[in-house]
Each structure stands twice: as C-alpha cells, then as structure tokens.
Design an enzyme around this catalytic site. Structure first.
Site, short mmCIF file in Angstrom:
data_model
loop_
_atom_site.label_atom_id
_atom_site.label_comp_id
_atom_site.label_asym_id
_atom_site.label_seq_id
_atom_site.Cartn_x
_atom_site.Cartn_y
_atom_site.Cartn_z
CE LYS A 94 33.44 37.63 46.58
NZ LYS A 94 33.93 36.38 45.99
NE ARG A 110 41.22 30.37 51.07
CZ ARG A 110 41.26 29.78 49.87
NH1 ARG A 110 42.39 29.20 49.46
NH2 ARG A 110 40.21 29.78 49.08
N1 BES Z 1 32.83 34.08 49.95
C1 BES Z 1 33.55 33.60 48.83
C2 BES Z 1 33.06 32.25 48.35
C3 BES Z 1 31.67 32.18 47.81
C4 BES Z 1 31.45 32.19 46.45
C5 BES Z 1 30.60 32.07 48.65
C6 BES Z 1 30.17 32.09 45.96
C7 BES Z 1 29.32 31.97 48.15
C8 BES Z 1 29.09 31.99 46.81
C9 BES Z 1 35.03 33.46 49.20
O1 BES Z 1 35.50 34.39 50.12
C10 BES Z 1 35.80 33.67 47.95
O2 BES Z 1 35.75 34.75 47.43
N2 BES Z 1 36.50 32.64 47.50
C11 BES Z 1 37.28 32.72 46.32
C12 BES Z 1 38.60 32.07 46.59
C13 BES Z 1 39.63 32.31 45.52
C14 BES Z 1 39.98 33.78 45.46
C15 BES Z 1 40.86 31.48 45.83
C16 BES Z 1 36.52 31.99 45.22
O3 BES Z 1 35.86 30.99 45.50
O4 BES Z 1 36.56 32.45 44.09
MN MN Z 2 36.09 36.19 49.20
#
Ligand code: BES
Ligand code: MN
Ligand code: ZN
Length: 487
Positions: free
Chosen positions: A266, A340
C-alpha cells in the site's frame, strides 16, 4: 461508569449535575424558568445549556440537552444526546450525575433507558492505554450515572439500561481491540484476548497456530500470513452449547492485525490506519461478550481468521495459487486483497457447524466507502430473509446497513482461468466482487457479509457516541439481530 436506576422526581433529587433532555418546544420545568432568559433555549438537536438553579431545586447544576423535533421520535438522537451529556459531565469534573429519563408515548421507557445507557457508555469511551502524559484530572473516570424514572416505568428502565450497558461495553471492547497498534496486537495476542474472554464466560475455545493450520489445510490463512514474522491464528469460540435446539449463528471475523498490502504494498499515506484491519474480528468478540452477558438462548459461534499481511522474504506473491480449506484454489493477483482469502478458510470451516446462518464482518474493501461513504455498512447476502433481518436490525440499532446486489455476472468476474477463483478483479464494483468471491465458500448455507471498511474507523466525529478512532462497527447491529432471533 456504573449505571443505576431509581424512581424519583428530578426536581427534588439532590445531585451535583442533573441532565434534562427536552424535545423542541417542550416547556421548561416551572422551577427552572427563572434560571434562563426566554429565547435562550429552544431544544434543537444537541443544543446544550447549563443552568445554576441556586436553590430553586436541590440539584446544584442542570444541563439542558436538546433532542430536536419530537415527531417522529428518533431513538438514535436520544443515544447521541446521552453521549453529549456524559462528555459535558466529564468536562465539568463531577463524579456522579443524574439523567431524567425523557417521557414519550411513542417509545417504551425500556428503549429510552437502553438508548441513554448505551449512548452514555459509548460516549464515555476514550482510548488512553498509551497516554502516559495525562494530568490526573484528565484521566479521572466518572463513577455513576443515575437514571431517574417514574415509579411506573422504573422496572422497565432497569431492564433497558442493563441491556444498553451490556451492548455498549461490547462495542467498547471491539473499539479497544481495534485501536491497539499492530506491534502489540498481533494474531497471537488477539488469540490471547479471545482466550481471556472465553475464560471469563466459561466458553469452549479452540486456537490453531501454524502447525494445526497446516494439519487441517487452512491454505488461505497460511498463505496470507507467511510474509510476517508474527504467526497466524484461527480462533473458534462457542457460546450456548446448552441450547442444543436453538438456532446456531456463526459470526465470522476478518482479523488482519496489520495490512501493509504485502508485496502489492500500500502507499505510505494512511497505512497506519491498517492496524484496524481486524475490526471484524473485534466486532465478533465484542458481540460474543454481550451475548454471554445477556445469556441469550442461542448458539453463537465466533470464528476468526487472523494474520498479519506483510511483504517479508517468505511472503506470498502475485501469481501464487493457494489451496484453501474447502479444496478450492485461489489465484492471487493482488496480495492486498488478503481479507477474502483468509475469510475463504473461515467460512468453509463455519459450514461444519451446519449453522442456521453465518454472518461475516470484515474491513474488506475501500470500494464500499466509494459506494456508501461512512454512513452505512455494506451488506451482501445469498439469502433475502437473512438480509432483511440484518437491515432491520441495523435500522433499529442506529447502525444502518445497505444492501448491494450479488448477481451472477459479478460472480463471473471472480472466476480464474487457471484456478477456481481469482482474488482481484480491478476497481469496478469492488465491494460486490469481494463478496462474490466469498460466496464461493459458503455453500448453500444462508450467509450475509457486512463490509465495515468505511464504518469501523472515524477521523472526524460524525456522531457524539463515536469518538475518533475505532467505532466498534457492527456490534450493535449484530446484537439487535441476535436479540430479535430470540424473540
Ligand atoms: N483492508 C483493506 C480494505 C480497507 C481499505 C479497509 C480502507 C479499511 C480502509 C483490504 O485488505 C484491501 O486492501 N482491499 C483492497 C482490495 C483490492 C486490492 C482488490 C482495496 O480495497 O483496495
Ligand atoms: Mn489489503
Ligand atoms: Zn485488509
């Protein structure tokens, strides 16, 4: 803070602070009319006015709180005003205060008492575990809130206040866990906290570490966790074995104690917030605590998959294919879509209980915030009756959810050419495709997914009872739903 109920006239009660909540255009109690200039008070929502009755009544201070328009009575406004009240009481430095229960024919006294108890304990929450530089007066805790009821409503008020207190303490447990940083609350520590909870309420608990996870074939949890020096855990707590014939509800929580994104790392900005990526797991534990306190005649099974998503030398890679507990294979296209994958294992495990329903809670996608913003939990389900139950519960609990569709074309989007499913499909419909992925692991069991990614954390302060940081999202909705299941 303890909450007690007595039947007594607010205007004859001795207290250092008396709170009186009034709807718009409600008249002031006559003995107080001399303590305020006409026109300075109207009762708009969250208006506050401190009065010094100077002997007109025994209370040394009176805080008027505005509830806004009376019709239709909105219980969530009562909850929020109670939070404003507790925060003012703390600022005033009192130890104890009294709250005159507002009376309305539209809402039962039990529900009003419940909302006030809940709002007060939620509004009183602060995360101070790491503040070593506070002055004693900043650390001081309120001791007691006395709810003043009428003689006819006192018994009902006791019942409501008890439930509200239990629910709020469940929410606060979830907040406390989610606020803890990743260096302290890693998967093993989360499991320790689950063990403490289980010991307190005498509930059977099972915790799997890497060895057992390998033995049983939890390929999803192991894959996500392999990039971190902090080993993953699977946690199962069972409440209500004695209610063998009652519905069994599995509550499934995403417990990523820190989500760096892994190799699909990230951006640095706001990555710190990913210490809350175990908010689903926290909500499951918070709800279980309250279920045990309320002794609900149900079987409630809390199931948590916990890992730290890190890009260490052994980390799983984009392109990897994992074999999950169900035997289904996952093509990993983005290591940041880790929640997931973990849930795939836990949902598959949940099926072994043959539950009446399974409900998962997860900070699963940023996309749910794009769709709904911070004011609704995203709900997706394979069973409409279950979805309606949860939507209704959210409405009643002041924690709204909104349903998004799970149609076949979304399910097509998560199919993989070289494995059974793929974990990432690009940006479009991101909250739904995540749920479509999960739907592959629930079989024909009634299942609902609550995406709390946009509601579990707040930097602003949209509601007085949600201080900054972890909100404990999902706990109130769950408890409302579980209580309705009993009734
Ligand atoms: N934990 C994150 C989602 C999240 C984002 C939680 C902001 C709280 C605040 C999750 O694991 C994630 O990174 N999701 C990705 C999915 C994508 C890579 C398909 C996302 O939402 O960008
Ligand atoms: Mn994630
Ligand atoms: Zn995550």
């Amino acid at each position: 803070m303890r909450i007690s109920v007595t039947s007594g006239d607010p205007l004859t009660t001795e207290t250092s602070l008396l709170i009186i909540a009034l709807w718009e255009d409600d008249p002031l109690p006559p003995p107080l009319s001399g303590s305020i200039e006409p026109g300075d008070w109207s009762g708009t929502f969250k208006q506050t006015q401190l009065l010094y009755p100077r002997g007109a009544i025994p209370a040394r201070r009176v805080l008027l709180l505005g509830l806004g328009k009376r019709a239709p009575v909105d219980v969530d406004r009562v909850r929020e005003v109670a939070a404003v009240g507790v925060q003012r009481a703390r600022d005033l430095g009192v130890d104890r205060y009294a709250f005159a229960l507002p009376v309305t024919v539209e809402v039962a006294p039990a529900s009003i008492a419940e909302a006030i108890a809940e709002g007060s304990i939620l509004g009183d929450y602060r995360f101070l575990a790491y503040k070593t530089d506070l002055k004693p007066e900043e650390r001081r805790e309120l001791k007691e809130l006395t709810l003043l009821a009428t003689p006819e409503s006192a018994d009902e008020a006791v019942r409501g206040a008890t439930i509200g207190g239990v629910v709020a303490r469940g929410v606060n447990l979830a907040r406390e866990l989610a606020n803890r940083p990743g260096n302290e609350l890693n998967p093993a520590r989360l499991a320790d906290r689950a063990r403490e909870l289980a010991a307190t309420y005498n509930l059977p608990i099972t915790v799997f570490g890497p060895t057992e996870l390998r033995e049983h074939g939890f390929g999803g949890i192991l894959g996500v966790g392999q990039g971190s020096a902090n080993e993953p855990r699977f946690i199962a707590i069972e409440y209500g074995a004695q209610y063998a014939d009652a519905p069994a509800i599995c509550l499934v929580g995403k417990g990523i104690t820190f989500d760096s994104g892994g190799l699909s790392i990230k951006p640095a900005e706001n990555m710190d917030a990913m210490k809350m990526d175990m908010s689903g797991a926290a909500a499951v534990l918070g709800a279980l605590q309250a279920v045990a306190e309320l002794q609900l005649p149900l079987r409630v099974i809390g199931l948590i998959g916990s890992a730290e998503n890190m890009p260490g030398a052994a980390a799983y890679r984009p392109g990897d294919i994992l074999t999950t507990l169900s035997g289904k294979t996952v093509e990993v296209l983005n290591t940041d879509a880790e929640g997931r994958i973990v849930l795939a294992d836990v949902l598959a495990y949940a099926r072994r209980y043959n539950p009446t329903a399974m409900i998962d809670l997860a900070t699963l996608t940023g996309a749910v915030g794009v769709a709904l913003g911070p004011h609704a939990i995203g709900l997706m389900a394979n069973d409409d009756a279950l979805a309606q139950r949860l939507l209704r519960a959210g409405e009643a609990a002041g924690e709204r959810a909104w349903q998004l569709p799970l149609w076949q074309p979304y399910k097509e989007m998560v199919k993989s050419e070289i494995a059974d499913v793929r974990n990432s499909t690009g940006r479009q419909g991101g909250a739904i495709t995540a749920a479509a992925f999960l739907s592959n692991f629930v079989g024909d069991c009634p299942w609902a997914h609550l995406d709390i990614a946009a509601t579990a954390w707040t930097d602003a302060k949209p509601k007085a009872y949600n201080p900054k940081g972890a909100t404990g999202a999902g706990v109130r909705l769950l408890l409302q739903a579980l209580r309705a299941w009993v009734a």
